[in-house]
Design an enzyme around this catalytic site. Structure first.
Site, PDB file in Angstrom:
ATOM      1  N   SER A 250      10.011  -0.443   0.112  1.00  0.00           N
ATOM      2  CA  SER A 250       9.073   0.516   0.081  1.00  0.00           C
ATOM      3  C   SER A 250       8.483   1.079   1.731  1.00  0.00           C
ATOM      4  O   SER A 250       8.046  -0.161   2.213  1.00  0.00           O
ATOM      5  CB  SER A 250       7.644   0.186  -0.636  1.00  0.00           C
ATOM      6  OG  SER A 250       6.287   0.910  -0.469  1.00  0.00           O
ATOM      7  N   THR A 251       8.321   2.411   1.872  1.00  0.00           N
ATOM      8  CA  THR A 251       7.765   2.534   3.192  1.00  0.00           C
ATOM      9  C   THR A 251       6.472   3.191   2.686  1.00  0.00           C
ATOM     10  O   THR A 251       6.343   4.461   2.163  1.00  0.00           O
ATOM     11  CB  THR A 251       8.749   3.572   3.867  1.00  0.00           C
ATOM     12  OG1 THR A 251       8.998   4.469   3.047  1.00  0.00           O
ATOM     13  CG2 THR A 251       9.948   2.804   4.341  1.00  0.00           C
ATOM     14  N   GLY A 252       5.255   2.884   3.081  1.00  0.00           N
ATOM     15  CA  GLY A 252       3.903   3.355   2.687  1.00  0.00           C
ATOM     16  C   GLY A 252       3.408   3.955   4.102  1.00  0.00           C
ATOM     17  O   GLY A 252       3.795   3.728   4.888  1.00  0.00           O
ATOM     18  N   LYS A 253       2.154   4.335   3.646  1.00  0.00           N
ATOM     19  CA  LYS A 253       1.219   4.946   4.752  1.00  0.00           C
ATOM     20  C   LYS A 253       0.824   3.808   5.752  1.00  0.00           C
ATOM     21  O   LYS A 253       0.812   3.978   6.889  1.00  0.00           O
ATOM     22  CB  LYS A 253       0.035   5.567   4.116  1.00  0.00           C
ATOM     23  CG  LYS A 253      -0.245   6.886   4.864  1.00  0.00           C
ATOM     24  CD  LYS A 253      -1.298   7.870   3.837  1.00  0.00           C
ATOM     25  CE  LYS A 253      -2.374   6.968   3.470  1.00  0.00           C
ATOM     26  NZ  LYS A 253      -3.474   7.421   3.196  1.00  0.00           N
TER      27      LYS A 253
ATOM     28  N   ALA B  52       1.818   0.396   5.299  1.00  0.00           N
ATOM     29  CA  ALA B  52       2.843  -0.932   5.400  1.00  0.00           C
ATOM     30  C   ALA B  52       4.094  -0.446   5.012  1.00  0.00           C
ATOM     31  O   ALA B  52       4.469   0.329   4.278  1.00  0.00           O
ATOM     32  CB  ALA B  52       2.272  -2.169   4.665  1.00  0.00           C
ATOM     33  N   ASN B  53       5.225  -1.299   5.541  1.00  0.00           N
ATOM     34  CA  ASN B  53       6.455  -1.389   5.005  1.00  0.00           C
ATOM     35  C   ASN B  53       6.748  -2.670   4.172  1.00  0.00           C
ATOM     36  O   ASN B  53       6.331  -3.710   4.593  1.00  0.00           O
ATOM     37  CB  ASN B  53       7.568  -0.984   5.870  1.00  0.00           C
ATOM     38  CG  ASN B  53       7.590   0.548   6.544  1.00  0.00           C
ATOM     39  OD1 ASN B  53       6.981   1.219   5.857  1.00  0.00           O
ATOM     40  ND2 ASN B  53       8.060   0.585   7.770  1.00  0.00           N
ATOM     41  N   VAL B  54       7.520  -2.497   3.261  1.00  0.00           N
ATOM     42  CA  VAL B  54       7.850  -3.731   2.496  1.00  0.00           C
ATOM     43  C   VAL B  54       9.441  -4.041   2.347  1.00  0.00           C
ATOM     44  O   VAL B  54       9.998  -3.050   2.052  1.00  0.00           O
ATOM     45  CB  VAL B  54       7.096  -3.745   1.126  1.00  0.00           C
ATOM     46  CG1 VAL B  54       7.568  -5.074   0.416  1.00  0.00           C
ATOM     47  CG2 VAL B  54       5.772  -3.565   1.038  1.00  0.00           C
TER      48      VAL B  54
ATOM     49  N   ASP C 143      -8.549  -0.781  -5.004  1.00  0.00           N
ATOM     50  CA  ASP C 143      -7.477   0.240  -4.858  1.00  0.00           C
ATOM     51  C   ASP C 143      -6.538   0.129  -5.961  1.00  0.00           C
ATOM     52  O   ASP C 143      -5.320   0.101  -5.966  1.00  0.00           O
ATOM     53  CB  ASP C 143      -6.931   0.277  -3.507  1.00  0.00           C
ATOM     54  CG  ASP C 143      -5.732   1.434  -3.124  1.00  0.00           C
ATOM     55  OD1 ASP C 143      -6.050   2.415  -3.919  1.00  0.00           O
ATOM     56  OD2 ASP C 143      -5.016   1.059  -2.362  1.00  0.00           O
TER      57      ASP C 143
ATOM     58  N   ASN D  46      -0.155  -0.136  -7.768  1.00  0.00           N
ATOM     59  CA  ASN D  46      -0.361  -1.552  -7.349  1.00  0.00           C
ATOM     60  C   ASN D  46      -0.416  -2.496  -8.498  1.00  0.00           C
ATOM     61  O   ASN D  46      -1.125  -3.691  -8.289  1.00  0.00           O
ATOM     62  CB  ASN D  46      -1.874  -1.437  -6.505  1.00  0.00           C
ATOM     63  CG  ASN D  46      -1.645  -0.829  -5.193  1.00  0.00           C
ATOM     64  OD1 ASN D  46      -0.486  -0.552  -4.636  1.00  0.00           O
ATOM     65  ND2 ASN D  46      -2.683  -0.312  -4.696  1.00  0.00           N
TER      66      ASN D  46
ATOM     67  N   ASP E 278      -1.187  -5.767  -3.666  1.00  0.00           N
ATOM     68  CA  ASP E 278      -1.939  -5.023  -2.628  1.00  0.00           C
ATOM     69  C   ASP E 278      -3.314  -5.033  -2.395  1.00  0.00           C
ATOM     70  O   ASP E 278      -4.121  -4.335  -2.646  1.00  0.00           O
ATOM     71  CB  ASP E 278      -1.487  -3.315  -2.933  1.00  0.00           C
ATOM     72  CG  ASP E 278      -1.549  -2.461  -1.764  1.00  0.00           C
ATOM     73  OD1 ASP E 278      -1.936  -2.742  -0.847  1.00  0.00           O
ATOM     74  OD2 ASP E 278      -1.319  -1.298  -1.860  1.00  0.00           O
TER      75      ASP E 278
HETATM   76  P1  ADP Z   1       1.114  -0.401   0.476  1.00  0.00           P
HETATM   77  O1  ADP Z   1       0.838   0.302  -0.793  1.00  0.00           O
HETATM   78  O2  ADP Z   1      -0.082  -0.619   0.983  1.00  0.00           O
HETATM   79  O3  ADP Z   1       2.145   0.281   1.071  1.00  0.00           O
HETATM   80  P2  ADP Z   1       2.128  -2.386  -1.292  1.00  0.00           P
HETATM   81  O4  ADP Z   1       1.404  -3.916  -1.165  1.00  0.00           O
HETATM   82  O5  ADP Z   1       1.231  -1.847  -2.360  1.00  0.00           O
HETATM   83  O6  ADP Z   1       1.785  -1.805   0.076  1.00  0.00           O
HETATM   84  O7  ADP Z   1       3.470  -2.600  -1.279  1.00  0.00           O
HETATM   85  C1  ADP Z   1       4.022  -1.397  -1.432  1.00  0.00           C
HETATM   86  C2  ADP Z   1       5.268  -1.568  -2.625  1.00  0.00           C
HETATM   87  O8  ADP Z   1       6.177  -2.547  -2.470  1.00  0.00           O
HETATM   88  C3  ADP Z   1       4.728  -1.725  -4.091  1.00  0.00           C
HETATM   89  O9  ADP Z   1       4.416  -0.670  -4.739  1.00  0.00           O
HETATM   90  C4  ADP Z   1       5.922  -2.443  -4.663  1.00  0.00           C
HETATM   91  O10 ADP Z   1       6.729  -1.534  -5.110  1.00  0.00           O
HETATM   92  C5  ADP Z   1       6.746  -3.155  -3.566  1.00  0.00           C
HETATM   93  N1  ADP Z   1       6.131  -4.550  -3.262  1.00  0.00           N
HETATM   94  C6  ADP Z   1       5.106  -5.000  -2.479  1.00  0.00           C
HETATM   95  N2  ADP Z   1       4.780  -6.323  -2.766  1.00  0.00           N
HETATM   96  C7  ADP Z   1       5.796  -6.881  -3.693  1.00  0.00           C
HETATM   97  C8  ADP Z   1       6.200  -8.140  -4.133  1.00  0.00           C
HETATM   98  N3  ADP Z   1       5.716  -9.366  -3.692  1.00  0.00           N
HETATM   99  N4  ADP Z   1       7.325  -8.312  -4.948  1.00  0.00           N
HETATM  100  C9  ADP Z   1       7.904  -7.089  -5.453  1.00  0.00           C
HETATM  101  N5  ADP Z   1       7.457  -5.778  -5.026  1.00  0.00           N
HETATM  102  C10 ADP Z   1       6.704  -5.685  -4.036  1.00  0.00           C
HETATM  103 MG    MG Z   2       0.082  -0.105  -2.584  1.00  0.00          MG
END
Ligand code: ADP
Ligand code: MG
Length: 324
Positions: free
Chosen positions: A27-30, A32-34, A165, A170, A182
């Protein structure tokens, strides 16, 4: 698209075998990136990398101010600020896991990076509730709703946290269970704005399940259910940071008795509020022609006497003091 510092930290983690691999982006968010990765034991992990730009965190002061865990953090220094968010996510996740909630287990905290267990299977992240819901039948969704109520109650009383949030974005759906994620912005129950955040969380989750056809509590009843003291442990103090690392609190929060507190709530309250929820939607807006999304912007959801706007919040907390 990763800055040098992030690259360096990840490289060091890989070199020291704290991480075995780093894979694709989830995921690429506002904010953070995961990324997907493999941990020291080759277990699946999620690597959350906070972005260090200034602008992303502009509206976050209201979460930080009033949280004693942020004392001494310079709010205008973006790098420190982002580091503080990562730390807060780590600590909040830890509390939640220690309280027996299904949430990612935090594993590594390094600057603005949090490594946590992956919710999912076989290097595949679990879907968000938003994406999972369309394939769930009404009976399943109703179960999911009530399990969320239980989780939020546990989060409130045991982990001592209000998410702040909470939404279908989330919450992950995995193995028929909900994982709340999150939580960098989650605040303690005693935080000056905690009640406002709880109202908004309740409103958003009610709207989501209501739209899916679940017979929910009203937002106000949901909040009441979450906040109601533990039947057996009215003096339960909730988790503190000191308690982190302690053994999981297994059943302190699910209530006791044959049915458990939330189940009893379901039995006692759902009948009477069943129509109230619908009325709450239809009273102020003609449901036929007004999109629900518009309705959700209306603060009447928060209850007539209970309306709180951000502007009404204690300005000292909203503004903060700034720093040198
Ligand atoms: P943000 O919304 O601030 O970008 P999140 O913590 O919500 O950050 O993470 C973004 C997305 O990444 C989530 O919607 C989810 O799809 C994925 N994600 C985050 N943490 C995990 C995790 N521990 N396991 C699986 N997916 C995750
Ligand atoms: Mg989130």
């Amino acid at each position: 698209v990763m800055d040098d510092k992030t690259r360096r930290i990840l490289f060091t983690l890989l070199q020291n075998n704290k991480l075995k691999a780093m894979e694709g982006c989830v995921s690429t968010g506002k904010e953070a990136n995961v990324y997907l990765g493999l941990g020291a034991e080759e277990e699946d992990v999620a690597i959350k990398v906070y972005k260090t730009g200034v602008l992303q965190f502009k509206d976050r002061d209201r979460y930080v101010e009033g949280d004693r865990r942020f004392q001494g953090v310079c709010l205008s220094n973006s790098r420190k600020m982002v580091k503080a968010w990562a730390e807060k996510e780590y600590r909040n996740l830890n509390r939640m896991v220690n309280c027996g909630l299904f949430a990612p287990q935090p594993m590594i905290l390094k600057e603005h990076i949090v490594v946590m267990s992956l919710i999912g299977k076989g290097s595949k992240a679990a879907p968000r509730l938003k994406d999972a819901a369309p394939s769930l039948n009404p009976a399943r969704l109703t179960k999911v709703y009530w399990s969320l109520v239980r989780a939020l109650r546990r989060m409130y009383h045991c982990a001592n946290l209000v998410h702040g949030d909470l939404s279908e974005y989330n919450i992950l759906y995995h193995d028929k269970k909900l994982a709340i994620i999150d939580v960098s912005q989650a605040v303690e129950r005693t935080h000056i704005n905690a009640d406002y955040f709880l109202r908004v969380d309740c409103k958003n989750m009610t709207a989501f399940f209501y739209k899916k056809g679940v017979q929910t509590l009203t937002p106000a009843a949901l909040r009441e259910c979450i906040m109601s003291p533990m039947p057996e442990q009215p003096d339960f103090e909730g988790a503190t940071d000191i308690a982190e690392g302690a053994k999981p609190v297994t059943d302190a929060c699910s209530g006791t008795g044959p049915a458990g507190f939330v189940r009893q709530y379901e039995i006692d309250h759902i009948k009477e509020v069943r129509t109230t929820v619908r009325e709450a939607f239809e009273k102020d807006f003609n449901a036929e022609c007004v999109a629900l999304e518009d309705a959700l912007d209306d603060r009447s959801w928060l209850g007539e006497a209970e309306i709180v706007s951000l502007e009404e919040l204690d300005p000292e907390y909203v503004m903060g003091e700034g720093c040198m």
